[in-house]
Design an enzyme around this catalytic site. Structure first.
Site, PDB file in Angstrom:
ATOM      1  CG  HIS A 129      -2.124   1.049   0.978  1.00 52.82           C
ATOM      2  ND1 HIS A 129      -2.020   2.208   1.389  1.00 52.82           N
ATOM      3  CD2 HIS A 129      -3.390   0.874   0.467  1.00 52.82           C
ATOM      4  CE1 HIS A 129      -3.181   2.732   1.098  1.00 52.82           C
ATOM      5  NE2 HIS A 129      -4.037   1.950   0.726  1.00 52.82           N
ATOM      6  CD  GLU A 186      -8.703  -3.945  -3.847  1.00 45.23           C
ATOM      7  OE1 GLU A 186      -9.666  -4.277  -3.195  1.00 45.23           O
ATOM      8  OE2 GLU A 186      -8.414  -2.980  -4.538  1.00 45.23           O
TER       9      GLU A 186
HETATM   10  N1  ACO Z   1       4.147  -7.705  -4.710  1.00 45.13           N
HETATM   11  C1  ACO Z   1       5.372  -7.432  -5.025  1.00 45.13           C
HETATM   12  N2  ACO Z   1       6.142  -6.598  -4.885  1.00 45.13           N
HETATM   13  C2  ACO Z   1       5.555  -5.273  -4.360  1.00 45.13           C
HETATM   14  C3  ACO Z   1       4.023  -5.273  -4.107  1.00 45.13           C
HETATM   15  C4  ACO Z   1       3.531  -6.601  -4.286  1.00 45.13           C
HETATM   16  N3  ACO Z   1       2.026  -6.357  -4.067  1.00 45.13           N
HETATM   17  N4  ACO Z   1       3.694  -4.123  -3.955  1.00 45.13           N
HETATM   18  C5  ACO Z   1       5.060  -3.274  -3.721  1.00 45.13           C
HETATM   19  N5  ACO Z   1       5.945  -4.146  -4.127  1.00 45.13           N
HETATM   20  C6  ACO Z   1       7.322  -3.893  -4.217  1.00 45.13           C
HETATM   21  C7  ACO Z   1       7.717  -2.926  -5.573  1.00 45.13           C
HETATM   22  O1  ACO Z   1       7.914  -4.067  -6.838  1.00 45.13           O
HETATM   23  C8  ACO Z   1       8.845  -2.082  -5.502  1.00 45.13           C
HETATM   24  O2  ACO Z   1       9.947  -3.061  -5.502  1.00 45.13           O
HETATM   25  P1  ACO Z   1      11.111  -2.235  -6.117  1.00 45.13           P
HETATM   26  O3  ACO Z   1      11.564  -1.090  -5.292  1.00 45.13           O
HETATM   27  O4  ACO Z   1      12.041  -3.338  -6.134  1.00 45.13           O
HETATM   28  O5  ACO Z   1      10.837  -1.771  -7.643  1.00 45.13           O
HETATM   29  C9  ACO Z   1       8.820  -1.802  -3.732  1.00 45.13           C
HETATM   30  O6  ACO Z   1       7.800  -2.862  -3.359  1.00 45.13           O
HETATM   31  C10 ACO Z   1       7.941  -0.624  -3.652  1.00 45.13           C
HETATM   32  O7  ACO Z   1       6.807  -0.463  -4.668  1.00 45.13           O
HETATM   33  P2  ACO Z   1       6.071   0.681  -4.946  1.00 45.13           P
HETATM   34  O8  ACO Z   1       5.694   0.739  -6.312  1.00 45.13           O
HETATM   35  O9  ACO Z   1       7.006   1.973  -4.484  1.00 45.13           O
HETATM   36  O10 ACO Z   1       4.851   0.920  -4.252  1.00 45.13           O
HETATM   37  P3  ACO Z   1       3.709   1.812  -4.284  1.00 45.13           P
HETATM   38  O11 ACO Z   1       3.534   2.536  -3.203  1.00 45.13           O
HETATM   39  O12 ACO Z   1       4.077   2.880  -5.380  1.00 45.13           O
HETATM   40  O13 ACO Z   1       2.588   1.234  -4.778  1.00 45.13           O
HETATM   41  C11 ACO Z   1       0.732  -0.525  -4.659  1.00 45.13           C
HETATM   42  C12 ACO Z   1       1.601   0.507  -3.804  1.00 45.13           C
HETATM   43  C13 ACO Z   1       0.414   0.175  -5.959  1.00 45.13           C
HETATM   44  C14 ACO Z   1      -0.822  -0.866  -3.774  1.00 45.13           C
HETATM   45  C15 ACO Z   1       1.483  -1.664  -4.619  1.00 45.13           C
HETATM   46  O14 ACO Z   1       1.858  -2.298  -3.439  1.00 45.13           O
HETATM   47  C16 ACO Z   1       1.017  -3.043  -5.486  1.00 45.13           C
HETATM   48  O15 ACO Z   1       1.099  -2.677  -6.864  1.00 45.13           O
HETATM   49  N6  ACO Z   1       0.162  -3.769  -4.894  1.00 45.13           N
HETATM   50  C17 ACO Z   1      -0.443  -4.921  -5.729  1.00 45.13           C
HETATM   51  C18 ACO Z   1      -1.778  -4.318  -6.142  1.00 45.13           C
HETATM   52  C19 ACO Z   1      -3.041  -4.062  -5.268  1.00 45.13           C
HETATM   53  O16 ACO Z   1      -3.027  -4.829  -4.308  1.00 45.13           O
HETATM   54  N7  ACO Z   1      -3.627  -3.018  -5.520  1.00 45.13           N
HETATM   55  C20 ACO Z   1      -4.461  -2.522  -4.458  1.00 45.13           C
HETATM   56  C21 ACO Z   1      -4.144  -1.481  -3.546  1.00 45.13           C
HETATM   57  S1  ACO Z   1      -5.192  -1.153  -2.317  1.00 45.13           S
HETATM   58  C22 ACO Z   1      -6.325   0.014  -2.828  1.00 45.13           C
HETATM   59  O17 ACO Z   1      -5.838   1.116  -3.660  1.00 45.13           O
HETATM   60  C23 ACO Z   1      -7.683  -0.104  -2.450  1.00 45.13           C
END
Ligand code: ACO
Length: 388
Positions: free
Chosen positions: A271, A325
């Site tokens: 998140h 989610e």
């Molecule tokens: N699975 C694997 N790796 C992850 C995940 C995940 N679910 N979430 C974050 N990471 C990793 C990223 O790959 C990144 O790694 P890197 O630095 O080596 O590239 C690191 O953790 C940080 O990720 P960010 O992209 O900076 O996280 P951000 O804050 O932009 O994104 C998000 C948050 C979009 C929710 C992300 O965690 C994600 O894509 N999750 C999966 C999709 C999801 O569950 N979405 C629902 C969100 S809840 C809502 O909006 C209601």
């Protein structure tokens, strides 16, 4: 000055922080809700979500978000009567939905239906958003989705029953029969949990559109589009796809390892704001235990445990936890909804937060118009087309 990418930086740019994805930027003031990311807390108008979940009805939460206080019994009865009276859709909106192909995504149908309402229902949706419009739009969301859900199966839409609450009425309009309490009760709790969530991407979208002086249907049409994306509200059906692909507890490790090795994100984890477990995930986990089959719950639980371990091993600094989610998938499928109706059902709840934010924005409006960092060239000369 030439930058490292060969581009020309513009000298009058203010030296301001430019966080990727606007992380940490304060884009508005709001009294509606707040996400305490470090603690894993969510507060609506001063009430911790645990104070409300399972105790307040969806309509009470809507009143709280719109009006700032929980309603008295007569105020709640009045809101319920207004929502009931506003549920029927104009025939023209149903005809627009009827014209969509059965293969359309329900979120696309919802976005189209809201946009059509703005074009057709002049009685309500004029240029200035107000509370009556917020109530009318909230009342109509379930009907738009239910109409599409039935029409794509070759069934006619069902007229709503005004006396039902939102959760009952949504299920009634979807399935054409009086809903069982074991279905509408968990749906109602789900709706209370998802109604608002700080300055998330779709809420920001709605506020940006409202800040231009545009109308409520335009702002909410944009918000629906933003919610659709899998990085925001589009994840729960992908959680279901993931759990179905894993299939059985003995496959969990191999499946998750392969997905992470391919560089994929695990849906339902991580998140932007929470650096602890999403409090809504905790409540939904308890509901999933009650509402879904023991096999599906065990598969979800095992997948969650292993995913958290693997994510903590691979991204020790990022503090990735279960988000809302993940267990939404188990709860909404137990309620009888197919995967592609999960994100639209999120919208049935979040329209309350979106409309409340629009009202807050217009009450104290200034156009939202940020800057960009210009990284392109600035000194090119025009070359006539025959010489390019
Ligand atoms: N699975 C694997 N790796 C992850 C995940 C995940 N679910 N979430 C974050 N990471 C990793 C990223 O790959 C990144 O790694 P890197 O630095 O080596 O590239 C690191 O953790 C940080 O990720 P960010 O992209 O900076 O996280 P951000 O804050 O932009 O994104 C998000 C948050 C979009 C929710 C992300 O965690 C994600 O894509 N999750 C999966 C999709 C999801 O569950 N979405 C629902 C969100 S809840 C809502 O909006 C209601």
């Amino acid at each position: 000055m030439t930058g490292s990418n060969g581009s020309t930086a513009v000298s009058d740019q203010p030296v301001l922080p430019r966080p990727e994805g606007l992380e940490g930027v304060v884009a508005a003031s709001t009294a509606l809700s707040h996400v305490f990311g470090e603690e894993g807390r969510l507060v609506y108008r001063g009430y911790d979500i645990h104070e409300l979940a399972g105790k307040a009805s969806f309509e009470e939460v809507a009143y709280l978000l719109w009006m700032g206080e929980l309603p008295t019994a007569s105020e709640l009865a009045d809101l319920r009567a207004k929502l009931g009276a506003e549920r029927p859709l104009p025939d023209q909106v149903i005809e627009v939905i009827r014209a969509l192909p059965a293969s359309a995504a329900p979120m696309d149908a919802l976005r189209t239906g809201v946009s059509a309402l703005g074009a057709i229902d002049d009685r309500h949706f004029d240029e200035t958003p107000d509370l009556d419009e917020a109530i009318a739009l909230t009342a109509k969301f379930p009907g738009i989705l239910a109409a599409f859900f039935r029409l794509r199966q070759g069934l006619e839409p069902v007229a709503p029953i005004a006396e039902m609450n939102t959760a009952q009425s949504y299920l009634y309009q979807l399935f054409g029969r009086e809903p069982d309490e074991k279905h509408w009760r968990p749906l109602e709790v789900y709706l209370t949990l998802l109604a608002d969530h700080g300055m998330n991407a779709s809420t920001f979208t709605a506020r940006v559109i409202a800040s231009t002086g545009s109308d409520l249907c335009s702002a909410i049409t944009g918000a629906v589009g933003a919610l659709k994306g899998p990085l925001h509200g589009g994840a729960p059906s992908k959680v279901l796809d993931m759990l179905e692909a894993i299939g059985a507890a003995e496959n969990v490790d191999a499946w998750l390892t392969a997905a992470l090795d391919r560089g994929e994100r695990l849906m339902g984890f991580g998140h932007r704001v929470y650096r602890a477990e999403d409090p809504r995930a905790e409540i939904l986990r308890g509901m999933a235990r009650e509402a879904s089959t023991p096999e599906f719950f065990e598969l979800s639980r095992r997948t969650e445990e292993r995913a958290l371990t693997m994510l903590h091993e691979r991204k020790p600094d990022r503090r990735l936890y279960t988000n809302v989610e993940f267990y939404s998938a188990a709860v909404l499928s137990a309620v009888g909804l197919p995967g592609d109706m999960f994100t639209p059902t999120f919208a049935v709840s979040r329209v309350v937060g979106w409309t409340a934010h629009v009202l807050e924005q217009v009450a104290n409006n200034r156009l939202i118009r940020p800057q960009s960092e210009f990284v392109g060239p600035t000194d090119k000369h025009f070359v006539a087309i025959e010489r390019r």
